[in-house]
Design a protein around this motif. Structure first.
Motif, mmCIF file in Angstrom:
data_model
loop_
_atom_site.group_PDB
_atom_site.id
_atom_site.type_symbol
_atom_site.label_atom_id
_atom_site.label_comp_id
_atom_site.label_asym_id
_atom_site.label_seq_id
_atom_site.Cartn_x
_atom_site.Cartn_y
_atom_site.Cartn_z
ATOM 1 N N VAL A 8 0.669 -1.401 0.002
ATOM 2 C CA VAL A 8 -0.092 -0.014 -0.147
ATOM 3 C C VAL A 8 0.901 1.364 -0.161
ATOM 4 O O VAL A 8 0.561 2.296 -0.484
ATOM 5 C CB VAL A 8 -0.838 0.100 0.993
ATOM 6 N N LYS A 9 1.986 1.021 0.535
ATOM 7 C CA LYS A 9 2.969 2.267 0.655
ATOM 8 C C LYS A 9 3.580 2.567 -0.534
ATOM 9 O O LYS A 9 3.837 3.542 -1.121
ATOM 10 C CB LYS A 9 4.015 2.187 1.741
ATOM 11 N N PHE A 66 -1.365 -2.162 -9.794
ATOM 12 C CA PHE A 66 -2.110 -1.769 -8.421
ATOM 13 C C PHE A 66 -3.703 -1.522 -8.961
ATOM 14 O O PHE A 66 -3.770 -0.838 -9.919
ATOM 15 C CB PHE A 66 -1.715 -0.709 -7.697
ATOM 16 N N PHE A 106 -6.536 1.668 -2.429
ATOM 17 C CA PHE A 106 -5.841 0.611 -2.585
ATOM 18 C C PHE A 106 -6.944 -0.670 -2.446
ATOM 19 O O PHE A 106 -7.619 -0.662 -1.414
ATOM 20 C CB PHE A 106 -4.736 0.397 -1.585
ATOM 21 N N GLU A 160 -2.795 4.868 -3.113
ATOM 22 C CA GLU A 160 -2.833 4.303 -1.915
ATOM 23 C C GLU A 160 -3.914 4.394 -1.131
ATOM 24 O O GLU A 160 -4.549 3.439 -0.423
ATOM 25 C CB GLU A 160 -1.882 5.291 -1.147
ATOM 26 N N LYS A 163 -2.649 -5.242 1.418
ATOM 27 C CA LYS A 163 -2.147 -4.092 1.803
ATOM 28 C C LYS A 163 -0.569 -4.254 2.135
ATOM 29 O O LYS A 163 0.415 -3.757 2.057
ATOM 30 C CB LYS A 163 -3.061 -3.211 2.507
ATOM 31 N N PHE A 217 -7.454 -0.267 -7.620
ATOM 32 C CA PHE A 217 -7.676 0.792 -6.762
ATOM 33 C C PHE A 217 -8.953 1.406 -7.058
ATOM 34 O O PHE A 217 -9.248 1.422 -8.278
ATOM 35 C CB PHE A 217 -6.638 1.820 -6.424
#
Length: 348
Positions: free
Chosen positions: A287-288, A344, A301, A298, A332, A346
């Motif tokens: 996630v970071k 990713f 996510f 982020e 995450k 999201f």
């Protein structure tokens, strides 16, 4: 990543800066002035070239490293660091001490270990001043007992002539110290600036022993020669490198050492629009890592679709990797590995 090239005046910092960046900043003491030079280089990563061959993207983006050539002031190769230099040094992510292993104007080559020890002592003294000043202020404040205890521990460590990078801190303490930009806590490398006659020679035994005892990486670079090579047309460089017995440019060797010292890795994104390397700290969770691309990713996510670089190159497409069971869905808390190719998902 912002790397500061620091050290005492006369070490050849600007020569090294030019060798690494390919720029042509004035050398030789800046003509009597003290000026900071800034430059950016792309981090060599053959994986990006391979991905670009597969995807033929519209854009190829390498990770970048910013270099700050911090001017030395005072007497050559041994002076104390003045306040202005220390302020500039605090604005970087890692420090590289450039030490001169070539003759000075008198023809002598000063011993290198004293240069290293003097510089290390300067960093410790500078940090001790910051810590003691803050402790004085904390005496007048209430509710800061934890910070006071932490800084008292730092004061004791520094008072024992030990850099703070050799002191263990937990995550909360690291966050508490972050705003101080303490120099002796920064990742640290040594770059030995040698003349052409030392190309291919090993690092001096005493320097290697000094660095090994402190867990510090050392890179040896023929600064003037590499600066001249950096000024050549790119097509002409390989032949000159071979003639000199240099297997790869200083930039490539140095960036690898800097990555190691900063404990950085790169995750990759790849597709028809762009192939790109993203530098992150080792141990970063998914996630970071997503936040490195954009804060919205982020925040929204959902999951990370991950395939190892080696597997992607083997199967040559995301669809084939999925069919072979090599594409994984991660959450995450997944710890991103070097070379992970990530898409990713999201929603915001």
């Amino acid at each position: 990543m912002k790397v500061g090239l620091a050290g005492f005046r006369g070490a050849g910092k600007t020569t090294i800066f030019n060798a690494l960046t390919g720029l042509r900043a004035a050398t030789g003491g800046y003509g009597g002035t003290a000026r900071t030079n800034l430059g950016v280089i792309k981090v060599p990563d053959p994986r990006i070239g391979v991905l670009a061959e597969i995807h033929e993207p519209k854009k190829v983006t390498y990770a970048e490293v910013s270099f700050v050539d911090v001017p030395g002031r005072g007497e050559e190769r041994q002076a104390a660091l003045d306040a202005a230099t220390l302020v500039e040094m605090r604005d970087v992510d890692a420090l590289v001490q450039v030490v001169a292993a070539f003759p000075d104007p008198t023809g002598a080559v000063p011993a290198l270990v004293p240069q290293l020890e003097n510089f290390a002592a300067e960093l410790i003294l500078a940090d001790l001043g910051v810590v003691e000043k803050r402790l004085e202020r904390l005496k007048k404040e209430k509710g800061k007992e934890r910070e006071e205890q932490l800084l008292a521990r730092c004061q004791t460590h520094l008072g024992g002539e030990q850099p703070l990078r050799s002191c263990a801190f937990d995550a909360a303490e690291v966050a508490m110290l972050a705003g101080f930009n303490l120099l002796s806590r920064m990742p640290f490398l040594v770059l030995v600036n040698v003349d052409e006659s030392a190309i291919g020679a090993p690092v001096a035994t005493d320097v290697a022993a000094w660095a090994d005892a402190r867990g510090i990486a050392v890179v040896q670079v023929p600064g003037k020669t590499e600066m001249e090579l950096a000024e050549l047309d790119e097509a002409d460089r390989p032949a000159f490198l071979r003639d000199l017995g240099i297997t790869e440019p200083a930039k490539d060797r140095f960036v690898r050492a800097a990555y190691h010292a900063l404990d950085l890795i790169s995750f990759l994104t790849a597709g028809a629009d762009e192939c790109r390397a993203w530098p992150i700290r080792r141990g970063t969770i998914a996630v970071k890592a997503a936040g490195k691309i954009h804060s919205d990713i982020e925040r929204g996510f959902i999951r990370a679709e991950v395939v190892a670089y080696e597997e992607f190159v083997r199967y040559r497409s995301e669809a084939r990797c999925r069919e072979a069971g090599k594409l994984r869905l991660e959450g995450k808390e997944y710890v991103v590995a070097d070379g992970d190719i990530i898409h990713f998902r999201f929603n915001v």
